[in-house]
Scaffold this active site. Structure first.
Site, PDB file in Angstrom:
ATOM      1  N   LYS A  22       0.836  -1.210   0.000  1.00  0.00           N
ATOM      2  CA  LYS A  22       0.000   0.000   0.000  1.00  0.00           C
ATOM      3  C   LYS A  22       0.869   1.258   0.000  1.00  0.00           C
ATOM      4  O   LYS A  22       0.595   2.209  -0.722  1.00  0.00           O
ATOM      5  CB  LYS A  22      -0.885  -0.002   1.249  1.00  0.00           C
ATOM      6  CG  LYS A  22      -1.629   1.304   1.478  1.00  0.00           C
ATOM      7  CD  LYS A  22      -2.481   1.249   2.725  1.00  0.00           C
ATOM      8  CE  LYS A  22      -1.782   1.700   3.966  1.00  0.00           C
ATOM      9  NZ  LYS A  22      -1.754   3.151   4.178  1.00  0.00           N
ATOM     10  N   ASN A  23       1.928   1.251   0.811  1.00  0.00           N
ATOM     11  CA  ASN A  23       2.709   2.479   0.964  1.00  0.00           C
ATOM     12  C   ASN A  23       3.600   2.794  -0.243  1.00  0.00           C
ATOM     13  O   ASN A  23       4.212   3.861  -0.303  1.00  0.00           O
ATOM     14  CB  ASN A  23       3.555   2.432   2.248  1.00  0.00           C
ATOM     15  CG  ASN A  23       2.690   2.653   3.484  1.00  0.00           C
ATOM     16  OD1 ASN A  23       1.491   2.909   3.374  1.00  0.00           O
ATOM     17  ND2 ASN A  23       3.309   2.553   4.644  1.00  0.00           N
ATOM     18  N   CYS A 126      -5.013  14.112  13.160  1.00  0.00           N
ATOM     19  CA  CYS A 126      -4.948  12.712  12.778  1.00  0.00           C
ATOM     20  C   CYS A 126      -4.920  11.902  14.065  1.00  0.00           C
ATOM     21  O   CYS A 126      -4.402  12.359  15.066  1.00  0.00           O
ATOM     22  CB  CYS A 126      -3.686  12.473  11.962  1.00  0.00           C
ATOM     23  SG  CYS A 126      -3.359  10.752  11.693  1.00  0.00           S
ATOM     24  N   ARG A 131       1.076  14.957  13.303  1.00  0.00           N
ATOM     25  CA  ARG A 131       1.561  14.721  11.931  1.00  0.00           C
ATOM     26  C   ARG A 131       1.659  16.002  11.103  1.00  0.00           C
ATOM     27  O   ARG A 131       0.883  16.216  10.164  1.00  0.00           O
ATOM     28  CB  ARG A 131       0.696  13.675  11.218  1.00  0.00           C
ATOM     29  CG  ARG A 131       0.792  12.338  11.885  1.00  0.00           C
ATOM     30  CD  ARG A 131       0.004  11.280  11.167  1.00  0.00           C
ATOM     31  NE  ARG A 131       0.766  10.551  10.153  1.00  0.00           N
ATOM     32  CZ  ARG A 131       0.335   9.437   9.578  1.00  0.00           C
ATOM     33  NH1 ARG A 131      -0.841   8.953   9.875  1.00  0.00           N
ATOM     34  NH2 ARG A 131       1.065   8.833   8.671  1.00  0.00           N
ATOM     35  N   ASP A 316       4.810   0.600  11.876  1.00  0.00           N
ATOM     36  CA  ASP A 316       3.585  -0.016  11.365  1.00  0.00           C
ATOM     37  C   ASP A 316       3.417  -1.471  11.817  1.00  0.00           C
ATOM     38  O   ASP A 316       2.403  -2.099  11.503  1.00  0.00           O
ATOM     39  CB  ASP A 316       3.552   0.053   9.822  1.00  0.00           C
ATOM     40  CG  ASP A 316       3.257   1.464   9.331  1.00  0.00           C
ATOM     41  OD1 ASP A 316       2.879   2.319  10.142  1.00  0.00           O
ATOM     42  OD2 ASP A 316       3.419   1.709   8.112  1.00  0.00           O
ATOM     43  N   ARG A 408      -8.851  -0.419   4.796  1.00  0.00           N
ATOM     44  CA  ARG A 408      -7.984   0.589   4.200  1.00  0.00           C
ATOM     45  C   ARG A 408      -6.633  -0.010   3.823  1.00  0.00           C
ATOM     46  O   ARG A 408      -6.018   0.428   2.851  1.00  0.00           O
ATOM     47  CB  ARG A 408      -7.759   1.741   5.181  1.00  0.00           C
ATOM     48  CG  ARG A 408      -8.965   2.635   5.370  1.00  0.00           C
ATOM     49  CD  ARG A 408      -8.599   3.785   6.271  1.00  0.00           C
ATOM     50  NE  ARG A 408      -7.269   4.255   5.929  1.00  0.00           N
ATOM     51  CZ  ARG A 408      -6.370   4.695   6.808  1.00  0.00           C
ATOM     52  NH1 ARG A 408      -6.659   4.749   8.081  1.00  0.00           N
ATOM     53  NH2 ARG A 408      -5.198   5.106   6.407  1.00  0.00           N
TER      54      ARG A 408
HETATM   55  C1  UD1 Z   1       4.473   6.920   6.231  1.00  0.00           C
HETATM   56  C2  UD1 Z   1       3.603   5.704   6.059  1.00  0.00           C
HETATM   57  C3  UD1 Z   1       3.082   5.198   7.402  1.00  0.00           C
HETATM   58  C4  UD1 Z   1       4.252   4.980   8.358  1.00  0.00           C
HETATM   59  C5  UD1 Z   1       5.155   6.204   8.416  1.00  0.00           C
HETATM   60  C6  UD1 Z   1       6.420   5.958   9.239  1.00  0.00           C
HETATM   61  C7  UD1 Z   1       2.635   5.929   3.859  1.00  0.00           C
HETATM   62  C8  UD1 Z   1       1.416   6.171   3.033  1.00  0.00           C
HETATM   63  N1  UD1 Z   1       2.488   6.017   5.183  1.00  0.00           N
HETATM   64  O1  UD1 Z   1       3.646   7.927   6.801  1.00  0.00           O
HETATM   65  O2  UD1 Z   1       2.387   3.980   7.193  1.00  0.00           O
HETATM   66  O3  UD1 Z   1       3.741   4.708   9.648  1.00  0.00           O
HETATM   67  O4  UD1 Z   1       5.558   6.605   7.100  1.00  0.00           O
HETATM   68  O5  UD1 Z   1       7.121   4.874   8.753  1.00  0.00           O
HETATM   69  O6  UD1 Z   1       3.695   5.634   3.343  1.00  0.00           O
HETATM   70  N2  UD1 Z   1       6.872  14.676  10.398  1.00  0.00           N
HETATM   71  C9  UD1 Z   1       7.121  16.013  10.663  1.00  0.00           C
HETATM   72  N3  UD1 Z   1       6.986  16.904   9.633  1.00  0.00           N
HETATM   73  C10 UD1 Z   1       6.631  16.547   8.370  1.00  0.00           C
HETATM   74  C11 UD1 Z   1       6.386  15.169   8.108  1.00  0.00           C
HETATM   75  C12 UD1 Z   1       6.517  14.256   9.146  1.00  0.00           C
HETATM   76  O7  UD1 Z   1       7.441  16.367  11.787  1.00  0.00           O
HETATM   77  O8  UD1 Z   1       6.530  17.408   7.477  1.00  0.00           O
HETATM   78  C13 UD1 Z   1       6.994  13.686  11.492  1.00  0.00           C
HETATM   79  C14 UD1 Z   1       5.708  12.899  11.755  1.00  0.00           C
HETATM   80  O9  UD1 Z   1       4.835  13.620  12.606  1.00  0.00           O
HETATM   81  C15 UD1 Z   1       6.239  11.654  12.400  1.00  0.00           C
HETATM   82  C16 UD1 Z   1       7.588  11.430  11.674  1.00  0.00           C
HETATM   83  O10 UD1 Z   1       7.919  12.687  11.101  1.00  0.00           O
HETATM   84  O11 UD1 Z   1       6.494  11.872  13.765  1.00  0.00           O
HETATM   85  C17 UD1 Z   1       7.544  10.400  10.581  1.00  0.00           C
HETATM   86  O12 UD1 Z   1       6.455  10.668   9.719  1.00  0.00           O
HETATM   87  P1  UD1 Z   1       6.507  10.290   8.161  1.00  0.00           P
HETATM   88  O13 UD1 Z   1       7.674   9.379   7.934  1.00  0.00           O
HETATM   89  O14 UD1 Z   1       6.399  11.520   7.362  1.00  0.00           O
HETATM   90  O15 UD1 Z   1       5.156   9.457   8.016  1.00  0.00           O
HETATM   91  P2  UD1 Z   1       4.154   9.454   6.786  1.00  0.00           P
HETATM   92  O16 UD1 Z   1       4.896   9.699   5.515  1.00  0.00           O
HETATM   93  O17 UD1 Z   1       2.975  10.286   7.108  1.00  0.00           O
END
Ligand code: UD1
Length: 429
Positions: A22-23, A126, A131, A316, A408
């Site tokens: 999915k990711n 969320c 996030r 995850d 999902r």
């Molecule tokens: C993706 C995955 C999700 C997984 C996560 C971490 C997909 C669709 N989803 O989510 O399943 O759990 O990676 O492996 O691929 N953060 C910030 N600022 C930002 C972006 C992120 O502070 O602009 C923080 C987030 O709050 C979190 C950490 O960085 O604490 C990691 O998040 P991120 O790796 O971005 O997760 P997603 O891409 O949302």
């Protein structure tokens, strides 16, 4: 609303096919915005999130056609998506879409790269922490975009297109790395991304972008070097197997006992989680086409883990591992370092008799001799599947409400499990 009923206590045996990830499927769908040619994606998982994102992309002008095969419980089938974004008809992603599907925020980068403008709603709150999207915006600014926040929207402009630059992320983010990679591929000049996420799904998207014409070096490392192109072409790409689904099923077998082959699973995508499972007393061996998971009579050893970006233990799989540890012979500690607030499964696991104490980002789990079935509620995707694992271990009946969270991210979960002997059924309506 559908519910899932489980009668626990069955050992599992047989074969479970692993779907496409999915990711990877989500950012690959979004990559279709980068070209007016056809992008064909094979081995796409049949999931609610994937279908929803394809519908959302239609609003931007992406036509899609799905070639499906009839799904069967123990045979690996994937769907083929043909996507064409001949013209981008709308560069706005409204709140009602982005709030339904957080990853749809990632359209920001390709829309900016292709059209020089994008207006994308902030995703809002969320269930697993706040996030934020600051790192996404940092990446787009580094590539030359002007960004304003107006009435809950990110309004981004790059009238002359994006231009290559160095992006140094202060923190590892999967989503922001995808955004930087997508933007830097349709862009003038070279981009270097430092402290990039190394998740295999990023590599999968990078390989697809290479087929579309971008030059990308450093795949699998934390420094990506991208030579952008002013035009990207169509391509055909096969989505890699879902390591989270594979890890989840491996934990199911570790929890119930049994002997199951995960068809299509790859050890290299899952090393850290497999190491942890082996330490619990589960055997994991490679087969020519997947992984064989065996646990016989042996009790479950308590093992402590800490979630980390890839190649560390995946966040995850944290909830699923916790479900397994509820029956371990002793005490284990699980620390969640990626997301705040990702412990919503704890109170539901407690309803089945689990003994878990939470303190900040750390859960201490004292293994109990038996769990007892109970009605529980799914709260988010990974939390829900931890309840399935606990229900399969518990004595008696567990009824899981709000299973749309499971749909999902897990394709035909109850079919795949019942084909291996689990007593699990969906009750519709
Ligand atoms: C993706 C995955 C999700 C997984 C996560 C971490 C997909 C669709 N989803 O989510 O399943 O759990 O990676 O492996 O691929 N953060 C910030 N600022 C930002 C972006 C992120 O502070 O602009 C923080 C987030 O709050 C979190 C950490 O960085 O604490 C990691 O998040 P991120 O790796 O971005 O997760 P997603 O891409 O949302």
């Amino acid at each position: 609303m559908d519910r899932i009923k489980i009668i626990g206590g069955q050992r599992l045996s047989g074969t479970m096919p692993i779907s496409g990830a999915k990711n990877a499927a989500l950012p690959l769908l979004i990559a279709s915005l980068l070209t007016s040619d056809r992008l064909t994606l094979k081995n796409m998982p049949n999931l609610a999130d994937v279908a929803l994102l394809a519908r959302i992309l239609r609003n931007h002008g992406v036509d899609h056609l799905i070639e499906g095969k009839r799904a069967q419980p123990n045979v690996h089938v994937g769907e083929t998506y043909h996507l064409t974004a001949r013209d981008i008809v709308d560069t706005t992603a409204p709140y009602d879409m982005v709030s339904k599907m957080r990853a749809s925020f990632w359209v920001l980068a390709p829309l900016l790269a292709r059209c020089g403008e994008a207006k994308v709603s902030l995703p809002g709150g969320c269930a697993i922490g706040t996030r934020p999207v600051d790192l996404h915006l940092q990446a787009m600014k580094a590539l030359g975009a002007e960004i304003d926040i107006d009435a809950g929207y990110v309004v981004a402009k790059a009238p002359k297109g994006l231009r290559g630059n160095r992006i140094v992320f202060p923190k590892v983010s999967v989503g922001a790395t995808h955004a930087a990679l997508l933007g830097a591929s349709l862009c003038r000049g070279e981009t270097v991304i430092d402290n990039a996420a190394r998740e295999p799904e990023i590599g999968d998207v990078a390989h697809c972008l290479i087929k579309m014409g971008a030059l990308i070096e450093g795949i699998g490392t934390s420094t990506l070097r991208i030579q952008g192109r002013d035009r990207l072409e169509g391509a055909t790409h096969t989505v890699l197997p879902d390591r989270i689904e594979a890890g989840t099923f491996a934990m199911v077998v570790a929890a119930t006992g049994g002997d199951v082959v995960l068809e299509g699973a790859k050890r290299s995508l899952l090393d850290t989680a497999i190491d942890a499972l082996v330490q619990t007393g589960t055997e994991v061996t490679d087969t020519p086409t997947g992984l064989r998971i065996v646990r016989n009579g042996h009790h479950i050893e308590p093992i402590s883990v800490e979630t980390q970006p890839f190649p560390g233990f995946p966040t995850d799989l944290q909830a699923q591992f916790m479900a397994l540890m509820t029956r371990a012979k002793g005490t284990s500690v699980i620390r969640e370092t990626i997301f705040e607030n990702r412990f919503m499964h704890v109170q539901e696991l407690a309803r089945l008799g689990a003994d878990i104490h939470l303190h900040g980002d750390t859960a201490t789990i004292k293994g109990v001799r038996q769990l007892k079935g109970a009605p529980v509620m799914a709260t988010d995707l990974r939390a829900s599947v931890s309840l399935v694992i606990a229900g399969l271990m518990a004595e008696g009946e567990t009824m899981i409400n709000r299973v749309y969270h499971l749909d999902r991210g897990f394709e035909r979960l109850e079919e795949k499990l019942s084909a291996c002997g689990a007593q699990i059924e969906r009750i519709t309506g």
